[in-house]
Design a protein around this motif. Structure first.
Motif, PDB file in Angstrom:
ATOM      1  N   LEU A   8      -4.717  -0.695   0.074  1.00 46.08           N
ATOM      2  CA  LEU A   8      -3.864   0.484   0.237  1.00 46.08           C
ATOM      3  C   LEU A   8      -4.643   1.796   0.204  1.00 46.08           C
ATOM      4  N   GLU A   9      -5.940   1.702  -0.123  1.00 38.71           N
ATOM      5  CA  GLU A   9      -6.708   2.939  -0.232  1.00 38.71           C
ATOM      6  C   GLU A   9      -6.833   3.665   1.098  1.00 38.71           C
ATOM      7  N   SER A  10      -6.851   2.877   2.177  1.00 41.32           N
ATOM      8  CA  SER A  10      -7.037   3.504   3.484  1.00 41.32           C
ATOM      9  C   SER A  10      -5.716   3.806   4.175  1.00 41.32           C
ATOM     10  N   CYS A  11      -4.593   3.548   3.493  1.00 42.79           N
ATOM     11  CA  CYS A  11      -3.312   3.833   4.148  1.00 42.79           C
ATOM     12  C   CYS A  11      -2.325   4.482   3.187  1.00 42.79           C
ATOM     13  N   ARG A  12      -1.347   5.105   3.779  1.00 44.38           N
ATOM     14  CA  ARG A  12      -0.338   5.799   2.990  1.00 44.38           C
ATOM     15  C   ARG A  12       1.034   5.436   3.527  1.00 44.38           C
ATOM     16  N   PHE A  13       1.943   5.137   2.615  1.00 47.25           N
ATOM     17  CA  PHE A  13       3.263   4.693   3.046  1.00 47.25           C
ATOM     18  C   PHE A  13       4.245   5.861   3.124  1.00 47.25           C
ATOM     19  N   PHE A  14       4.982   5.896   4.209  1.00 49.73           N
ATOM     20  CA  PHE A  14       6.029   6.910   4.370  1.00 49.73           C
ATOM     21  C   PHE A  14       7.327   6.239   4.785  1.00 49.73           C
ATOM     22  N   ASP A  15       8.407   6.622   4.127  1.00 48.20           N
ATOM     23  CA  ASP A  15       9.732   6.222   4.610  1.00 48.20           C
ATOM     24  C   ASP A  15      10.661   7.417   4.457  1.00 48.20           C
ATOM     25  N   ASP A  16      11.954   7.190   4.583  1.00 46.01           N
ATOM     26  CA  ASP A  16      12.906   8.310   4.558  1.00 46.01           C
ATOM     27  C   ASP A  16      12.970   9.010   3.205  1.00 46.01           C
ATOM     28  N   GLU A  17      12.479   8.352   2.179  1.00 41.92           N
ATOM     29  CA  GLU A  17      12.564   8.947   0.840  1.00 41.92           C
ATOM     30  C   GLU A  17      11.323   9.757   0.491  1.00 41.92           C
ATOM     31  N   LYS A  18      10.382   9.805   1.410  1.00 41.76           N
ATOM     32  CA  LYS A  18       9.114  10.468   1.079  1.00 41.76           C
ATOM     33  C   LYS A  18       9.108  11.930   1.509  1.00 41.76           C
ATOM     34  N   LEU A  19       8.438  12.708   0.718  1.00 39.34           N
ATOM     35  CA  LEU A  19       8.213  14.107   1.078  1.00 39.34           C
ATOM     36  C   LEU A  19       7.139  14.126   2.166  1.00 39.34           C
ATOM     37  N   VAL A  20       7.436  14.802   3.263  1.00 33.72           N
ATOM     38  CA  VAL A  20       6.512  14.737   4.401  1.00 33.72           C
ATOM     39  C   VAL A  20       5.672  16.007   4.550  1.00 33.72           C
ATOM     40  N   SER A  21       5.727  16.878   3.548  1.00 38.93           N
ATOM     41  CA  SER A  21       4.920  18.101   3.617  1.00 38.93           C
ATOM     42  C   SER A  21       4.205  18.319   2.290  1.00 38.93           C
ATOM     43  N   ASN A  22       3.097  19.007   2.385  1.00 34.24           N
ATOM     44  CA  ASN A  22       2.435  19.450   1.164  1.00 34.24           C
ATOM     45  C   ASN A  22       3.003  20.822   0.817  1.00 34.24           C
ATOM     46  N   ILE A  23       3.389  20.995  -0.429  1.00 33.01           N
ATOM     47  CA  ILE A  23       3.996  22.256  -0.860  1.00 33.01           C
ATOM     48  C   ILE A  23       3.071  22.905  -1.884  1.00 33.01           C
ATOM     49  N   GLY A  24       2.804  24.172  -1.689  1.00 33.98           N
ATOM     50  CA  GLY A  24       1.921  24.846  -2.643  1.00 33.98           C
ATOM     51  C   GLY A  24       2.043  26.352  -2.552  1.00 33.98           C
TER      52      GLY A  24
ATOM     53  N   THR B 290      -4.488   8.222  12.395  1.00 30.48           N
ATOM     54  CA  THR B 290      -4.665   9.253  11.363  1.00 30.48           C
ATOM     55  C   THR B 290      -5.554   8.703  10.249  1.00 30.48           C
ATOM     56  N   ARG B 291      -6.107   9.590   9.501  1.00 34.97           N
ATOM     57  CA  ARG B 291      -6.874   9.208   8.305  1.00 34.97           C
ATOM     58  C   ARG B 291      -6.252   9.902   7.116  1.00 34.97           C
ATOM     59  N   PRO B 292      -5.741   9.237   6.093  1.00 36.63           N
ATOM     60  CA  PRO B 292      -5.625   7.785   6.032  1.00 36.63           C
ATOM     61  C   PRO B 292      -4.562   7.274   7.016  1.00 36.63           C
ATOM     62  N   HIS B 293      -4.583   5.968   7.264  1.00 36.52           N
ATOM     63  CA  HIS B 293      -3.589   5.375   8.153  1.00 36.52           C
ATOM     64  C   HIS B 293      -2.192   5.534   7.555  1.00 36.52           C
ATOM     65  N   LEU B 294      -1.207   5.629   8.438  1.00 39.39           N
ATOM     66  CA  LEU B 294       0.165   5.797   7.958  1.00 39.39           C
ATOM     67  C   LEU B 294       0.932   4.499   8.122  1.00 39.39           C
ATOM     68  N   CYS B 295       1.498   4.029   7.046  1.00 36.88           N
ATOM     69  CA  CYS B 295       2.350   2.847   7.121  1.00 36.88           C
ATOM     70  C   CYS B 295       3.796   3.330   7.078  1.00 36.88           C
ATOM     71  N   MET B 296       4.558   2.911   8.055  1.00 36.42           N
ATOM     72  CA  MET B 296       5.940   3.385   8.127  1.00 36.42           C
ATOM     73  C   MET B 296       6.882   2.221   8.393  1.00 36.42           C
ATOM     74  N   VAL B 297       8.144   2.471   8.092  1.00 39.48           N
ATOM     75  CA  VAL B 297       9.147   1.427   8.284  1.00 39.48           C
ATOM     76  C   VAL B 297      10.225   1.941   9.231  1.00 39.48           C
ATOM     77  N   GLU B 298      10.517   1.108  10.229  1.00 31.82           N
ATOM     78  CA  GLU B 298      11.599   1.454  11.157  1.00 31.82           C
ATOM     79  C   GLU B 298      12.796   0.596  10.769  1.00 31.82           C
ATOM     80  N   ARG B 299      13.906   1.241  10.478  1.00 30.94           N
ATOM     81  CA  ARG B 299      15.075   0.487   9.979  1.00 30.94           C
ATOM     82  C   ARG B 299      16.187   0.473  11.015  1.00 30.94           C
TER      83      ARG B 299
END
Lengths: 256, 408
Positions: B284-300, B195-204
């Protein structure tokens, strides 16, 4: 669909004195202009409104366009309503039709219309002033034959009645040729003695007199209430008085 | 340029770190309990002595030995809204926690004066609505003192920590094992490059391990790492101390994996987060961090501007749900409906949720100005509040409010 506000929402209010209405946003200004199109006059094109639009609504472009259209009310309104496609051209033409055609641009018509607005909003004093002013104008311009004149007198009569100015009301109804209302108001304005004298002297139509008599006689509820208060001076009596007073006031307004 | 403080807060202990400028770059250092010592873990406790004096942290433990009343678990008690009566006085745990945070943050003044601190990033193991609210209440003084603060979870701290190390260490996945003596919590940081930007994720994953047993931990490590290509492994937590690791370390070091051990990863990660917020980070400019606390949708919302339909964003995907706040004002149309657009960041699927304002008074079109405020109850539930603002003096507001919860 929802609409994005145009410009800023002002903390201050701009009062259009002539319409007795205040606005805080571009949309409110446009609403007043479209709703009160027949009441508008050159007073709208004031410099302070343009400055308010520029500084408080933060609409510099519009302010500059309005400045350019100052002097021509039709053009001024068109500039306002067409700003950022607030209204379609067809709608603007429709709204401005009356205004641009001259519609009924007679001053007294405008004043009456404005008076009607005040009446609708239960602001009776300014309404009376406006109606009286239009009446003067119509009389000065010898427009008393216009059916509008009679309508105006009836409106005035009703407002005077609301203030218990029955003599003035009777005069208005009389000029308008409304015998029943005239008679009714005259009776309310007179003492019993004056009324009897008037009846003897003028000998009005019997049916009308009987009708007015019926309308002005002491209602049964009052008689009952008097009896109730006589027997019971408790709070319940006061409440009943208030209730009855309210219903009588409502009945009175219906008659008028 | 103001300093940044990283603050790792749990119910039992806290650690503080601060960014310090060196010759070539900004270095993050843990703040020691006493000048010159290497003790970085501060107990989360307060002590009220018979005179009513309150001490915090290590001083509180010492004071309790001299007859003071020791109050522990300040965070959980503040979350529960508890009070404590000591010597006839009632103490609010939120205020005690606030005093504790103030005291411990000010410890960093031995490295840098407090006036030079610009922002504080607090990291916590459990991000729940109650925890966040309690810490926000207790740490409100930070903003009053002219600093900014934000709260992040442990996975995000780990992400910032890892991304601020030698780039060689993040070439592949990065693993973290955190052991408190009872449970081994593993995190595997990976990057999706499709994906662009790259997605950084954590598996717990969590593993129960009541005993400090080398073979048991070896099993855990194998389960996490065997199928993965990992560049670096971090061991964190006091559970790993005591020199009991043997074969498991040998295993961790296999396949050119580099292994690090320490106890201050989260506080340093929080500090790096603050530094990256302040300065930006090219990595970090080319990647975005997502974990369980992140909003995963754009709302508008879609609304009409100048006769054209436009999109107005309210909440952007990638923010922490507890930081999510959005509001806008607009005029209702004929249908008195507000259509919230929810677009998944990952799948790009779009759906609409309709908020109805039927309870608002009937007025002409474009004569009801409303304010929509959105926030989140958790990572999957948006709380929407619509306030009727009326229409100036023409139609006064009736003060009506429409409230709705929208599930993502």
């Amino acid at each position: 669909m929802i609409y994005e506000p145009i410009g800023a929402y002002s903390k201050n209010i701009y009062v259009i004195q002539e319409l007795s209405v205040g606005v805080r946003s571009f949309e409110e200004l446009c609403f007043v202009v479209t709703e009160r199109i027949y009441d508008l006059g050159d007073f709208l094109m004031k410099e302070d409104l343009i400055l308010f639009v520029r500084d408080e609504f933060a609409l510099k472009d519009l302010a500059s366009d309005l400045e350019g259209a100052k002097g021509d009310l039709g053009a001024f309104i068109k500039v306002l309503l067409s700003f950022r496609h607030f209204m379609s051209e067809d709608s603007i033409d429709e709204i401005c039709k009356g205004l641009l055609d001259g519609g009924d641009s007679r001053e007294y018509v405008r004043l009456i219309s404005r008076g009607d607005f005040f009446t609708e909003n239960k602001k009776y004093r300014p309404a009376i002033l406006l109606y009286e002013h239009s009446r003067e104008l119509m009389e000065e311009e010898s427009e008393t034959e216009d059916p509008l004149y009679n309508e105006l007198l009836i409106k005035l009569g009703k407002l005077y009645s609301l203030y218990f100015l029955f003599e003035k009301a009777a005069e208005c109804f009389s000029l308008a040729g409304d015998e029943k209302r005239t008679f009714f108001c005259r009776k309310l304005a007179m003492s019993r003695v004056d009324y009897v004298e008037m009846m003897l002297k003028e000998q009005p139509d019997e049916t009308l007199a009987a009708e007015v008599e019926e309308m002005t006689k002491e209602p049964l509820e009052i008689a009952e209430l008097k009896q109730k208060i006589k027997n019971d001076k408790s709070y319940g009596g006061k409440l009943a008085t208030e209730r009855l007073g309210n219903s009588l006031r409502a009945a009175y307004r219906r008659i008028m | 340029m103001g300093r940044v403080i990283g603050y790792d807060l749990t119910d039992l202990s806290c650690q503080v770190s601060i960014g310090v400028e060196t010759e070539d770059k900004e270095e993050v250092r843990s703040v020691a309990l006493f000048v010159g010592s290497e003790k970085y873990v501060i107990p989360v406790a307060a002590c009220i002595d018979p005179e009513g004096e309150i001490s915090y942290g290590e001083e509180a433990v010492s004071a309790s030995e001299k007859g003071g009343k020791l109050l522990k678990n300040l965070l959980s008690n503040a979350v529960a809204g508890r009070h404590e009566e000591v010597n006839g006085e009632v103490y609010d745990y939120t205020e005690l926690l606030s005093g504790y945070i103030r005291r411990t943050i000010h410890m960093s003044s031995v490295i840098s004066p407090m006036s030079s601190v610009e922002r504080v990033v607090i990291t916590m193991p459990d991000i729940t609505e109650d925890n966040v609210k309690a810490v926000e209440r207790a740490a409100a003084f930070i903003e009053d003192e002219g600093m900014t603060f934000r709260i992040i979870g442990y996975p995000e701290s780990f992400f910032y920590y890892a991304m601020n190390q030698d780039p060689e260490l993040t070439k592949n996945k990065v693993a973290l094992f955190d052991y408190d003596g009872e449970v081994v919590r593993s995190m595997l940081l990976y990057t999706r490059v499709d994906t662009r930007p790259h997605l950084c994720m954590v598996e717990r994953r969590d593993f129960d391990m009541k005993m400090k047993d080398d073979m048991c931990f070896l099993e855990v490590a194998r389960e996490v790492l065997d199928a993965e290509i990992v560049s670096a492994v971090y061991l964190s937590g006091e559970g790993f101390e005591g020199g009991w690791l043997g074969k498991s370390v040998s295993y961790l070091c296999e396949r050119r994996r580099r292994v690090f051990q320490g106890r201050n990863l989260y506080t340093k990660g929080a500090c790096y987060a603050g530094i990256d917020d302040r300065d930006g980070n090219p990595t970090l400019e080319s990647c975005r961090f997502f974990d369980d606390e992140k909003l995963v949708s754009n709302i508008g919302l879609h609304m009409l501007r100048d006769g054209q339909e436009i999109y107005v964003p309210l909440l952007e995907a990638g923010i922490n749900w507890y930081d999510a706040r959005g509001k806008c004002e607009f005029y209702l149309g004929e249908d008195k409906e507000i259509r919230l657009k929810i677009e998944s960041y990952f799948t790009k699927d779009v759906r609409y949720s309709v908020l109805r304002c039927d309870s608002f008074p009937g007025r002409p079109v474009r004569c009801t100005r409303v304010r929509l405020e959105v926030s989140m109850k958790d990572a999957s539930c948006i709380l929407c509040k619509v306030y009727d603002l009326g229409f100036g003096d023409i139609y006064r507001s009736a003060g009506d409010t429409a409230v709705a919860e929208v599930l993502i």
